[in-house]
Design an enzyme around this catalytic site. Structure first.
Site, PDB file in Angstrom:
ATOM      1  N   HIS A 140       0.869  -1.369   0.079  1.00  0.00           N
ATOM      2  CA  HIS A 140      -0.086   0.000  -0.054  1.00  0.00           C
ATOM      3  C   HIS A 140       0.879   1.196  -0.225  1.00  0.00           C
ATOM      4  O   HIS A 140       1.373   1.482   0.909  1.00  0.00           O
ATOM      5  CB  HIS A 140      -0.840   0.160   1.089  1.00  0.00           C
ATOM      6  CG  HIS A 140      -1.896   1.114   1.303  1.00  0.00           C
ATOM      7  ND1 HIS A 140      -2.167   1.544   2.180  1.00  0.00           N
ATOM      8  CD2 HIS A 140      -2.688   1.636   0.376  1.00  0.00           C
ATOM      9  CE1 HIS A 140      -3.197   2.602   2.274  1.00  0.00           C
ATOM     10  NE2 HIS A 140      -3.408   2.909   0.828  1.00  0.00           N
ATOM     11  N   GLU A 152       2.692   0.929   3.405  1.00  0.00           N
ATOM     12  CA  GLU A 152       2.304  -0.256   4.369  1.00  0.00           C
ATOM     13  C   GLU A 152       2.274  -1.801   3.672  1.00  0.00           C
ATOM     14  O   GLU A 152       1.955  -1.860   2.452  1.00  0.00           O
ATOM     15  CB  GLU A 152       0.725  -0.188   4.651  1.00  0.00           C
ATOM     16  CG  GLU A 152       0.391   0.714   5.917  1.00  0.00           C
ATOM     17  CD  GLU A 152      -1.093   1.028   5.908  1.00  0.00           C
ATOM     18  OE1 GLU A 152      -1.609   0.426   6.894  1.00  0.00           O
ATOM     19  OE2 GLU A 152      -1.772   1.666   5.045  1.00  0.00           O
TER      20      GLU A 152
HETATM   21  N1  LIG Z   1      -6.089   7.637  -4.462  1.00  0.00           N
HETATM   22  C1  LIG Z   1      -5.322   7.460  -3.232  1.00  0.00           C
HETATM   23  O1  LIG Z   1      -5.093   8.426  -2.531  1.00  0.00           O
HETATM   24  C2  LIG Z   1      -4.839   6.238  -2.985  1.00  0.00           C
HETATM   25  C3  LIG Z   1      -4.053   6.053  -2.044  1.00  0.00           C
HETATM   26  C4  LIG Z   1      -3.528   4.333  -1.744  1.00  0.00           C
HETATM   27  C5  LIG Z   1      -4.142   3.634  -2.455  1.00  0.00           C
HETATM   28  N2  LIG Z   1      -5.232   3.722  -3.386  1.00  0.00           N
HETATM   29  C6  LIG Z   1      -5.515   2.443  -3.931  1.00  0.00           C
HETATM   30  O2  LIG Z   1      -4.826   2.632  -5.376  1.00  0.00           O
HETATM   31  C7  LIG Z   1      -5.823   1.752  -6.262  1.00  0.00           C
HETATM   32  C8  LIG Z   1      -5.899   2.793  -7.545  1.00  0.00           C
HETATM   33  O3  LIG Z   1      -6.282   4.097  -7.097  1.00  0.00           O
HETATM   34  P1  LIG Z   1      -6.116   5.398  -8.079  1.00  0.00           P
HETATM   35  O4  LIG Z   1      -6.469   6.543  -7.063  1.00  0.00           O
HETATM   36  O5  LIG Z   1      -5.003   5.343  -8.779  1.00  0.00           O
HETATM   37  O6  LIG Z   1      -7.503   5.303  -8.981  1.00  0.00           O
HETATM   38  P2  LIG Z   1      -7.538   5.870 -10.416  1.00  0.00           P
HETATM   39  O7  LIG Z   1      -9.155   6.140 -10.533  1.00  0.00           O
HETATM   40  O8  LIG Z   1      -6.958   7.292 -10.596  1.00  0.00           O
HETATM   41  O9  LIG Z   1      -7.123   4.887 -11.280  1.00  0.00           O
HETATM   42  C9  LIG Z   1      -7.469   3.727 -11.449  1.00  0.00           C
HETATM   43  C10 LIG Z   1      -6.929   3.178 -12.975  1.00  0.00           C
HETATM   44  O10 LIG Z   1      -7.215   1.583 -13.031  1.00  0.00           O
HETATM   45  C11 LIG Z   1      -7.793   1.510 -14.413  1.00  0.00           C
HETATM   46  N3  LIG Z   1      -8.499   0.172 -14.394  1.00  0.00           N
HETATM   47  C12 LIG Z   1      -9.652  -0.038 -13.999  1.00  0.00           C
HETATM   48  N4  LIG Z   1      -9.794  -1.560 -14.318  1.00  0.00           N
HETATM   49  C13 LIG Z   1      -8.941  -1.844 -14.853  1.00  0.00           C
HETATM   50  C14 LIG Z   1      -8.590  -3.276 -15.320  1.00  0.00           C
HETATM   51  N5  LIG Z   1      -9.438  -4.174 -15.495  1.00  0.00           N
HETATM   52  N6  LIG Z   1      -7.308  -3.301 -16.073  1.00  0.00           N
HETATM   53  C15 LIG Z   1      -6.540  -2.426 -15.968  1.00  0.00           C
HETATM   54  N7  LIG Z   1      -6.564  -1.336 -15.289  1.00  0.00           N
HETATM   55  C16 LIG Z   1      -7.833  -1.025 -15.059  1.00  0.00           C
HETATM   56  C17 LIG Z   1      -8.561   2.656 -14.714  1.00  0.00           C
HETATM   57  O11 LIG Z   1      -8.686   2.872 -16.218  1.00  0.00           O
HETATM   58  C18 LIG Z   1      -7.750   3.817 -13.963  1.00  0.00           C
HETATM   59  O12 LIG Z   1      -6.736   4.229 -15.074  1.00  0.00           O
HETATM   60  C19 LIG Z   1      -7.179   1.751  -5.728  1.00  0.00           C
HETATM   61  O13 LIG Z   1      -7.160   0.210  -5.234  1.00  0.00           O
HETATM   62  C20 LIG Z   1      -7.004   2.779  -4.476  1.00  0.00           C
HETATM   63  O14 LIG Z   1      -7.691   2.274  -3.316  1.00  0.00           O
HETATM   64  C21 LIG Z   1      -5.434   5.040  -3.578  1.00  0.00           C
END
Ligand SMILES: NC(=O)c1ccc[n+]([C@@H]2O[C@H](COP(=O)([O-])OP(=O)(O)OC[C@H]3O[C@@H](n4cnc5c(N)ncnc54)[C@H](O)[C@@H]3O)[C@@H](O)[C@H]2O)c1
Length: 291
Positions: A140, A152
């Site tokens: 994480h 994490e």
């Molecule tokens: N935003 C934050 O602050 C944060 C912090 C830590 C962890 N996370 C975790 O990270 C992950 C991503 O979050 P994010 O903020 O980058 O989201 P985001 O919406 O910016 O990006 C998600 C991406 O995943 C892609 N995607 C969706 N389905 C897919 C598939 N089947 N194959 C390949 N790509 C696919 C989407 O097209 C998009 O580009 C989540 O699990 C979130 O909980 C987010």
């Protein structure tokens, strides 16, 4: 195990940040998403962010060029099968993540370690649907990845010691600091952070304060670098809601009930900075509170 190549699924805010730090630390990176547009935008953003680091003297021009050259992109998930380590950073929805791992499995080397950057979903449950729960971990990263020091590391019930040690060594190579968390909903950081953000939305919903007064109160009264609503917009309101739902379902306690106003913003598609509107409207010169 020596990790040299890394496959990243999802090139959104987290995926592109993760690709950036791994490439800079010398790993070969292969980035996957479902559209070419998402991949192009991610690489352009990494390029800009590396350029900023170089212009501030934090990295050399050679580092910048070498890092960019280490990043490849593909629309074919199967191409990631040849890498040593997979980091899944797709949308925070369990069905999406499960489908990704199921599609990947037939293409993986037996030694490949699987990880998810999920903010809240059970690592044990995701791992149990794969052929290698002992080689599966929560990995994480915090947002923005190039800036935040913490990672994490979450062990599922079956994760073995060599897998944990391998990821610990990877975190060290990235120059970051690992914190170990047990696999319970939302782990450590979001178990504490998200109920605070959700409470800030309740404070807004109940009219105790405006967007501006809530954010200013926490910044000036509790010395937080960002207000909770500003931070929610930065994280993404869909991600915040998804995490609250995982806490509410997983711990079965009403204290984690997502605020209806948070749900309303998500239903409107006002997801924060990534859609240019959330608790603030980012379409003008300066962010303007939406309530
Ligand atoms: N935003 C934050 O602050 C944060 C912090 C830590 C962890 N996370 C975790 O990270 C992950 C991503 O979050 P994010 O903020 O980058 O989201 P985001 O919406 O910016 O990006 C998600 C991406 O995943 C892609 N995607 C969706 N389905 C897919 C598939 N089947 N194959 C390949 N790509 C696919 C989407 O097209 C998009 O580009 C989540 O699990 C979130 O909980 C987010």
């Amino acid at each position: 195990m020596d990790i040299r190549t890394v496959g990243i699924v999802g090139a959104g805010q987290m995926g592109n940040g993760i690709a950036h730090v791994f490439a800079l630390a010398g790993f070969e990176v292969l980035l996957n998403d479902i559209t070419q547009d998402a991949l192009d935008k991610a690489v352009a953003l990494i390029d800009r962010n590396l350029e900023r680091q170089a212009s501030r003297g934090k990295i050399t021009e050679e580092d910048r060029k070498a890092a960019l050259a280490r990043i490849g992109t593909t629309l074919k998930l199967a191409d990631l099968g040849k890498t040593d380590l997979i980091i899944e950073a797709a949308t925070e929805r369990e069905t999406v993540k499960q489908a990704i791992f199921e599609d990947l499995l037939p293409h993986l080397k037996p030694t490949t370690i699987l990880t998810s950057n999920t903010s809240s979903i059970s690592i044990t449950r995701l791992a149990s649907r794969t052929d290698r729960p002992e080689k599966f971990m929560g990995f994480h990263f915090m947002n923005p990845v190039p800036v935040m020091q913490l990672v994490e590391l979450i062990r599922g019930i079956a994760t073995d010691e060599p897998t944990y040690r391998t990821l610990l060594a990877v975190v060290e190579k990235l120059g970051k600091t690992a914190a170990s968390a047990e696999d319970f909903p939302a782990f450590i950081v979001n178990r504490i952070l998200m109920p605070m953000i959700n409470e800030a939305v309740y404070t807004l919903y109940e009219g105790v304060g405006s967007v501006k007064s809530i954010d200013e109160s926490l910044k000036l009264g509790a010395n937080h670098p960002m207000g909770p609503l500003e931070l929610a917009d930065f994280i993404g309101l869909d991600t915040c809601l998804a995490i609250m739902n995982v806490l509410h379902d997983g711990l079965a306690d009403t204290k984690y009930r997502p605020c209806p106003l948070l749900t309303k913003y998500v239903e409107a598609g006002w997801l924060g900075r990534k859609t240019s509107r959330g608790f603030y409207d980012y379409r003008g010169e300066v962010p303007v509170p939406t309530r």
